[in-house]
Design a protein around this motif. Structure first.
Motif, PDB file in Angstrom:
ATOM      1  N   LYS A   1       0.830  -1.201   0.000  1.00  0.00           N
ATOM      2  CA  LYS A   1       0.000   0.000   0.000  1.00  0.00           C
ATOM      3  C   LYS A   1       0.867   1.255   0.000  1.00  0.00           C
ATOM      4  CE  LYS A   1      -3.916   2.020   2.363  1.00  0.00           C
ATOM      5  NZ  LYS A   1      -4.900   1.870   3.431  1.00  0.00           N
ATOM      6  N   ARG A   2       1.930   1.237   0.790  1.00  0.00           N
ATOM      7  CA  ARG A   2       2.828   2.392   0.866  1.00  0.00           C
ATOM      8  C   ARG A   2       3.568   2.610  -0.442  1.00  0.00           C
ATOM      9  NH1 ARG A   2       8.193   3.200   2.291  1.00  0.00           N
ATOM     10  NH2 ARG A   2       8.462   0.989   2.660  1.00  0.00           N
ATOM     11  N   MET A   3       3.989   1.515  -1.094  1.00  0.00           N
ATOM     12  CA  MET A   3       4.759   1.626  -2.328  1.00  0.00           C
ATOM     13  C   MET A   3       3.876   1.646  -3.581  1.00  0.00           C
ATOM     14  SD  MET A   3       7.816   1.819  -1.231  1.00  0.00           S
ATOM     15  CE  MET A   3       8.736   1.626  -2.720  1.00  0.00           C
ATOM     16  N   ARG A   4       2.555   1.598  -3.387  1.00  0.00           N
ATOM     17  CA  ARG A   4       1.571   1.605  -4.481  1.00  0.00           C
ATOM     18  C   ARG A   4       1.754   0.438  -5.438  1.00  0.00           C
ATOM     19  NH1 ARG A   4       2.733   7.376  -6.523  1.00  0.00           N
ATOM     20  NH2 ARG A   4       4.037   5.946  -7.614  1.00  0.00           N
ATOM     21  N   VAL A   5       1.998  -0.728  -4.891  1.00  0.00           N
ATOM     22  CA  VAL A   5       2.048  -1.958  -5.687  1.00  0.00           C
ATOM     23  C   VAL A   5       0.608  -2.441  -5.813  1.00  0.00           C
ATOM     24  CG1 VAL A   5       2.914  -4.321  -5.788  1.00  0.00           C
ATOM     25  CG2 VAL A   5       4.346  -2.518  -4.845  1.00  0.00           C
ATOM     26  N   PRO A   6       0.124  -2.757  -7.025  1.00  0.00           N
ATOM     27  CA  PRO A   6      -1.264  -3.201  -7.186  1.00  0.00           C
ATOM     28  C   PRO A   6      -1.585  -4.420  -6.310  1.00  0.00           C
ATOM     29  CG  PRO A   6      -0.282  -2.752  -9.311  1.00  0.00           C
ATOM     30  CD  PRO A   6       0.820  -2.658  -8.300  1.00  0.00           C
ATOM     31  N   HIS A   7      -2.729  -4.351  -5.620  1.00  0.00           N
ATOM     32  CA  HIS A   7      -3.093  -5.391  -4.665  1.00  0.00           C
ATOM     33  C   HIS A   7      -3.288  -6.746  -5.335  1.00  0.00           C
ATOM     34  CE1 HIS A   7      -4.554  -7.065  -0.957  1.00  0.00           C
ATOM     35  NE2 HIS A   7      -5.620  -7.520  -1.595  1.00  0.00           N
ATOM     36  N   LEU A   8      -3.870  -6.764  -6.525  1.00  0.00           N
ATOM     37  CA  LEU A   8      -4.101  -8.046  -7.202  1.00  0.00           C
ATOM     38  C   LEU A   8      -2.801  -8.763  -7.529  1.00  0.00           C
ATOM     39  CD1 LEU A   8      -7.097  -7.281  -9.566  1.00  0.00           C
ATOM     40  CD2 LEU A   8      -7.079  -8.637  -7.478  1.00  0.00           C
ATOM     41  N   LEU A   9      -1.730  -8.018  -7.720  1.00  0.00           N
ATOM     42  CA  LEU A   9      -0.436  -8.663  -7.952  1.00  0.00           C
ATOM     43  C   LEU A   9       0.156  -9.211  -6.660  1.00  0.00           C
ATOM     44  CD1 LEU A   9       1.198  -6.142 -10.452  1.00  0.00           C
ATOM     45  CD2 LEU A   9       0.109  -8.328 -10.959  1.00  0.00           C
ATOM     46  N   CYS A  10      -0.259  -8.651  -5.522  1.00  0.00           N
ATOM     47  CA  CYS A  10       0.259  -9.097  -4.226  1.00  0.00           C
ATOM     48  C   CYS A  10      -0.443 -10.347  -3.709  1.00  0.00           C
ATOM     49  CB  CYS A  10       0.128  -7.986  -3.195  1.00  0.00           C
ATOM     50  SG  CYS A  10       1.147  -6.572  -3.550  1.00  0.00           S
ATOM     51  N   VAL A  11      -1.662 -10.607  -4.171  1.00  0.00           N
ATOM     52  CA  VAL A  11      -2.428 -11.743  -3.652  1.00  0.00           C
ATOM     53  C   VAL A  11      -1.679 -13.063  -3.804  1.00  0.00           C
ATOM     54  CG1 VAL A  11      -4.557 -13.069  -3.946  1.00  0.00           C
ATOM     55  CG2 VAL A  11      -4.640 -10.584  -3.832  1.00  0.00           C
ATOM     56  N   PRO A  12      -1.086 -13.379  -4.963  1.00  0.00           N
ATOM     57  CA  PRO A  12      -0.334 -14.642  -5.042  1.00  0.00           C
ATOM     58  C   PRO A  12       0.845 -14.691  -4.072  1.00  0.00           C
ATOM     59  CG  PRO A  12      -0.757 -13.794  -7.238  1.00  0.00           C
ATOM     60  CD  PRO A  12      -1.168 -12.734  -6.277  1.00  0.00           C
ATOM     61  N   CYS A  13       1.490 -13.555  -3.849  1.00  0.00           N
ATOM     62  CA  CYS A  13       2.614 -13.523  -2.901  1.00  0.00           C
ATOM     63  C   CYS A  13       2.139 -13.796  -1.484  1.00  0.00           C
ATOM     64  CB  CYS A  13       3.324 -12.173  -2.974  1.00  0.00           C
ATOM     65  SG  CYS A  13       4.036 -11.804  -4.572  1.00  0.00           S
ATOM     66  N   ILE A  14       0.972 -13.254  -1.128  1.00  0.00           N
ATOM     67  CA  ILE A  14       0.430 -13.478   0.210  1.00  0.00           C
ATOM     68  C   ILE A  14       0.045 -14.944   0.386  1.00  0.00           C
ATOM     69  CG2 ILE A  14      -1.468 -12.881   1.766  1.00  0.00           C
ATOM     70  CD1 ILE A  14      -1.411 -10.082   0.399  1.00  0.00           C
ATOM     71  N   LEU A  15      -0.578 -15.525  -0.627  1.00  0.00           N
ATOM     72  CA  LEU A  15      -0.927 -16.950  -0.548  1.00  0.00           C
ATOM     73  C   LEU A  15       0.320 -17.816  -0.466  1.00  0.00           C
ATOM     74  CD1 LEU A  15      -3.859 -17.106  -3.111  1.00  0.00           C
ATOM     75  CD2 LEU A  15      -3.997 -17.162  -0.622  1.00  0.00           C
ATOM     76  N   LEU A  16       1.320 -17.482  -1.240  1.00  0.00           N
ATOM     77  CA  LEU A  16       2.571 -18.230  -1.201  1.00  0.00           C
ATOM     78  C   LEU A  16       3.263 -18.081   0.149  1.00  0.00           C
ATOM     79  CD1 LEU A  16       4.297 -19.999  -3.059  1.00  0.00           C
ATOM     80  CD2 LEU A  16       5.500 -17.953  -3.774  1.00  0.00           C
ATOM     81  N   THR A  17       3.134 -16.915   0.766  1.00  0.00           N
ATOM     82  CA  THR A  17       3.689 -16.722   2.110  1.00  0.00           C
ATOM     83  C   THR A  17       2.983 -17.613   3.112  1.00  0.00           C
ATOM     84  OG1 THR A  17       4.290 -14.441   1.616  1.00  0.00           O
ATOM     85  CG2 THR A  17       4.115 -15.032   3.932  1.00  0.00           C
ATOM     86  N   GLY A  18       1.676 -17.736   2.978  1.00  0.00           N
ATOM     87  CA  GLY A  18       0.930 -18.608   3.872  1.00  0.00           C
ATOM     88  C   GLY A  18       1.281 -20.068   3.702  1.00  0.00           C
ATOM     89  N   LEU A  19       1.644 -20.462   2.502  1.00  0.00           N
ATOM     90  CA  LEU A  19       1.947 -21.874   2.241  1.00  0.00           C
ATOM     91  C   LEU A  19       3.420 -22.209   2.445  1.00  0.00           C
ATOM     92  CD1 LEU A  19      -0.224 -22.413  -0.948  1.00  0.00           C
ATOM     93  CD2 LEU A  19      -0.720 -23.171   1.383  1.00  0.00           C
ATOM     94  N   MET A  20       4.307 -21.298   2.016  1.00  0.00           N
ATOM     95  CA  MET A  20       5.736 -21.621   2.049  1.00  0.00           C
ATOM     96  C   MET A  20       6.591 -20.509   2.647  1.00  0.00           C
ATOM     97  SD  MET A  20       6.360 -23.835  -1.406  1.00  0.00           S
ATOM     98  CE  MET A  20       6.312 -22.488  -2.516  1.00  0.00           C
TER      99      MET A  20
END
Length: 81
Positions: free
Chosen positions: A26-45
């Motif tokens: 949010k601070r760096m204005r990275v699109p949220h939809l691009l972050c969703v796979p990273c968040i899911l991957l963080t939860g898994l691995m």
């Protein structure tokens, strides 16, 4: 002991890193939809998702031209004290 360490990592570390990803994106204005796979991957691995986010963040900054290549102010190459 190994199972406890794994669950502790899954229940404490991964959500905190996911929160850090969301707040930084949010601070760096990275699109949220691009972050969703990273968040899911963080939860898994765990660390693999965080690394994926760092790569995504760097790519977005490069595409926007926000990366400075110059040395910080006050820094001179080869100067010794």
């Amino acid at each position: 002991d190994g199972a406890f360490a794994g669950w502790l990592h899954y229940c404490a570390f991964d959500p905190l890193v996911g929160l850090a990803i969301v707040l930084d994106a949010k601070r760096m204005r990275v699109p949220h939809l691009l972050c969703v796979p990273c968040i899911l991957l963080t939860g898994l691995m765990g660390p693999a998702g965080f690394l994926a986010y760092l790569l995504l963040r760097s790519a977005v900054r490069l595409l926007r031209g926000e990366v400075k290549v110059a040395a910080p102010s006050g820094f001179t190459w080869g100067k010794t004290f």
